[in-house]
Design an enzyme around this catalytic site. Structure first.
Site, short mmCIF file in Angstrom:
data_model
loop_
_atom_site.label_atom_id
_atom_site.label_comp_id
_atom_site.label_asym_id
_atom_site.label_seq_id
_atom_site.Cartn_x
_atom_site.Cartn_y
_atom_site.Cartn_z
N SER A 20 0.83 -1.20 0.00
CA SER A 20 0.00 0.00 0.00
C SER A 20 0.87 1.25 0.00
O SER A 20 0.50 2.26 -0.58
CB SER A 20 -0.86 0.06 1.26
OG SER A 20 -1.69 -1.04 1.34
N HIS B 222 -2.27 -3.30 -6.59
CA HIS B 222 -2.78 -2.84 -5.30
C HIS B 222 -4.29 -3.06 -5.22
O HIS B 222 -5.06 -2.30 -5.79
CB HIS B 222 -2.42 -1.36 -5.09
CG HIS B 222 -2.79 -0.85 -3.73
ND1 HIS B 222 -3.37 0.37 -3.52
CD2 HIS B 222 -2.70 -1.43 -2.51
CE1 HIS B 222 -3.60 0.52 -2.22
NE2 HIS B 222 -3.20 -0.55 -1.60
N GLU C 252 -5.29 -1.12 -8.49
CA GLU C 252 -4.35 -0.17 -9.12
C GLU C 252 -3.16 -0.96 -9.66
O GLU C 252 -2.49 -1.67 -8.90
CB GLU C 252 -3.87 0.86 -8.08
CG GLU C 252 -4.98 1.79 -7.62
CD GLU C 252 -4.59 2.67 -6.43
OE1 GLU C 252 -5.17 3.76 -6.28
OE2 GLU C 252 -3.70 2.28 -5.65
N ASN D 234 -5.11 6.21 -2.10
CA ASN D 234 -4.62 6.61 -0.78
C ASN D 234 -4.02 8.01 -0.78
O ASN D 234 -4.11 8.73 0.20
CB ASN D 234 -3.62 5.59 -0.23
CG ASN D 234 -4.32 4.33 0.25
OD1 ASN D 234 -5.52 4.35 0.50
ND2 ASN D 234 -3.60 3.24 0.37
N1 LIG Z 1 -5.22 -4.69 4.96
C1 LIG Z 1 -5.45 -3.76 4.04
O1 LIG Z 1 -6.40 -2.96 4.12
C2 LIG Z 1 -4.57 -3.68 2.82
C3 LIG Z 1 -5.07 -3.11 1.63
C4 LIG Z 1 -4.26 -3.07 0.49
C5 LIG Z 1 -2.97 -3.58 0.56
N2 LIG Z 1 -2.49 -4.10 1.72
C6 LIG Z 1 -1.13 -4.63 1.73
O2 LIG Z 1 -1.18 -6.04 1.62
C7 LIG Z 1 -0.07 -6.62 2.30
C8 LIG Z 1 -0.58 -7.63 3.31
O3 LIG Z 1 -1.43 -6.98 4.22
P1 LIG Z 1 -2.52 -7.77 5.09
O4 LIG Z 1 -3.43 -6.76 5.65
O5 LIG Z 1 -3.07 -8.92 4.30
O6 LIG Z 1 -1.58 -8.35 6.26
P2 LIG Z 1 -1.81 -9.63 7.18
O7 LIG Z 1 -1.03 -9.37 8.42
O8 LIG Z 1 -3.25 -9.98 7.30
O9 LIG Z 1 -1.10 -10.80 6.36
C9 LIG Z 1 0.28 -10.85 6.11
C10 LIG Z 1 0.67 -12.29 5.85
O10 LIG Z 1 2.06 -12.37 5.54
C11 LIG Z 1 2.68 -13.44 6.23
N3 LIG Z 1 4.02 -13.01 6.61
C12 LIG Z 1 4.35 -12.19 7.63
N4 LIG Z 1 5.68 -11.97 7.65
C13 LIG Z 1 6.19 -12.68 6.62
C14 LIG Z 1 7.50 -12.87 6.12
N5 LIG Z 1 8.56 -12.30 6.68
N6 LIG Z 1 7.66 -13.65 5.03
C15 LIG Z 1 6.60 -14.22 4.44
N7 LIG Z 1 5.34 -14.09 4.88
C16 LIG Z 1 5.14 -13.34 5.95
C17 LIG Z 1 1.82 -13.68 7.46
O11 LIG Z 1 1.84 -15.03 7.78
C18 LIG Z 1 0.44 -13.17 7.07
O12 LIG Z 1 -0.42 -14.20 6.71
C19 LIG Z 1 0.71 -5.46 2.90
O13 LIG Z 1 1.74 -5.09 2.03
C20 LIG Z 1 -0.34 -4.35 2.99
O14 LIG Z 1 0.20 -3.06 2.95
C21 LIG Z 1 -3.27 -4.19 2.85
#
Ligand SMILES: NC(=O)c1ccc[n+]([C@@H]2O[C@H](COP(=O)([O-])OP(=O)(O)OC[C@H]3O[C@@H](n4cnc5c(N)ncnc54)[C@H](O)[C@@H]3O)[C@@H](O)[C@H]2O)c1
Length: 286
Positions: free
Chosen positions: A122, A143, A155, A193
């Site tokens: 993000s 994204h 995106e 964003n």
């Molecule tokens: N949550 C949101 O609203 C949102 C929206 C758009 C984009 N994102 C992006 O998506 C990505 C994931 O976010 P999320 O909310 O799903 O997070 P989350 O914490 O729900 O999931 C992250 C996952 O990554 C795994 N993980 C953690 N550390 C790791 C590592 N070192 N190596 C490999 N795997 C690992 C974990 O097991 C977990 O399942 C981020 O980059 C975030 O910025 C999030």
């Protein structure tokens, strides 16, 4: 590099976003490999996907046979090496640069040279993530928005050295997943964003400046500006910690005061008032 036809999709990290992206991939008919760090987390993600697909069956948006064939298209693994035959890998791991750089350097050694690598970051720079590889032309941003299966936008982000082929391949996958993809360049916050974070922070500052209640602020923006959801309801839904993190990341990069999270919301985060997910934010939830 000509981008390959995408048949097999890898999703790394099956948390909130990754599980939703994997669901979209199997619904779109892609053979999908989902990688989590432990079997337990993989099973948890699989259960969530199975549950959401069952709801689609219940709502008659999908047949039982379609659900079963979608679920059969998902392979779970804890080994990155199992992504070897993927034509596109979408990364959705923790929002920290270090682990993402490590992952992309490793993915490059595993997948074919023409496979496309995408990050769902993000707030980090896609260009910086691409620089962890020796083939940055095949790296793009994809994204998605939370919850990925429901939010129509994706995106497609062009990093400094992304190729047209990689952009086109990612765009086509977004379309096949039923999304409305847009193309943009790799700038802090991309499109949504960049606009929404400072706007929400302005809304939250108005709470104190105009001494308006969260309920009345939400009414003001829904009834007066036509927003589908008020800003306090939206921030509670996104997660107050997620909003503070995104604000801080944008402020760090752009140094515009409007990007910085208002002290009130930082205090809420520190107190564990995270919105819907913690049961309490601007509002209280059961
Ligand atoms: N949550 C949101 O609203 C949102 C929206 C758009 C984009 N994102 C992006 O998506 C990505 C994931 O976010 P999320 O909310 O799903 O997070 P989350 O914490 O729900 O999931 C992250 C996952 O990554 C795994 N993980 C953690 N550390 C790791 C590592 N070192 N190596 C490999 N795997 C690992 C974990 O097991 C977990 O399942 C981020 O980059 C975030 O910025 C999030």
């Amino acid at each position: 590099m000509a981008a390959p036809e995408i048949r097999r999709v890898g999703v790394v990290g099956l948390g909130a976003m990754g599980a939703g992206i994997a669901q979209l991939a199997i619904q779109a008919g892609y053979e999908t490999v989902g990688r989590e760090v432990t079997d337990e987390l993989g099973t948890k993600a699989n259960d969530r996907i199975a549950h959401f697909l069952q709801r689609k069956v219940d709502k008659e948006q999908m047949t039982t046979a379609e659900r079963e064939s979608a679920l059969a298209a998902l392979t779970l693994t804890t080994e990155l090496a199992d992504l070897v035959d993927c034509d596109l890998v979408i990364e959705a791991i923790v929002e920290d640069l270090g682990p993402k750089l490590e992952l992309f350097a490793e993915l490059e050694r595993i997948v074919r040279p023409d496979a496309v690598l995408a990050t769902n970051t993000s707030a980090l720079s896609v260009t910086e993530i691409a620089a962890a590889t020796s083939s940055p032309e095949r790296v793009v941003g994809m994204h998605f928005f939370n919850p990925a299966p429901l939010m129509p936008l994706v995106e497609i982000v062009r990093a400094e050295l992304s190729s047209d082929d990689a952009m086109d391949a990612a765009f086509a996958v977004g379309e096949r997943m039923g999304k409305r993809p847009i193309r943009c360049h790799d700038t802090p916050g991309f499109v949504v964003n960049r606009v929404l974070i400072p706007l929400l922070n302005d809304c939250l500052r108005v709470l104190d400046e105009a001494r308006v209640s969260p309920e009345d602020l939400d009414t003001a923006m829904t009834a007066g500006a036509g927003w589908p959801m008020g800003p306090c309801t939206l921030v509670d839904l996104v997660g107050i910690d997620v909003h503070v993190h995104a604000s801080e990341a944008l402020y760090e990069k752009l140094r515009e005061p409007r990007m910085a999270p208002p002290p009130r919301i930082v205090a809420m985060k520190n107190a564990g008032l995270l919105g819907r997910k913690s049961g309490r934010g601007f509002y209280t939830y059961d």
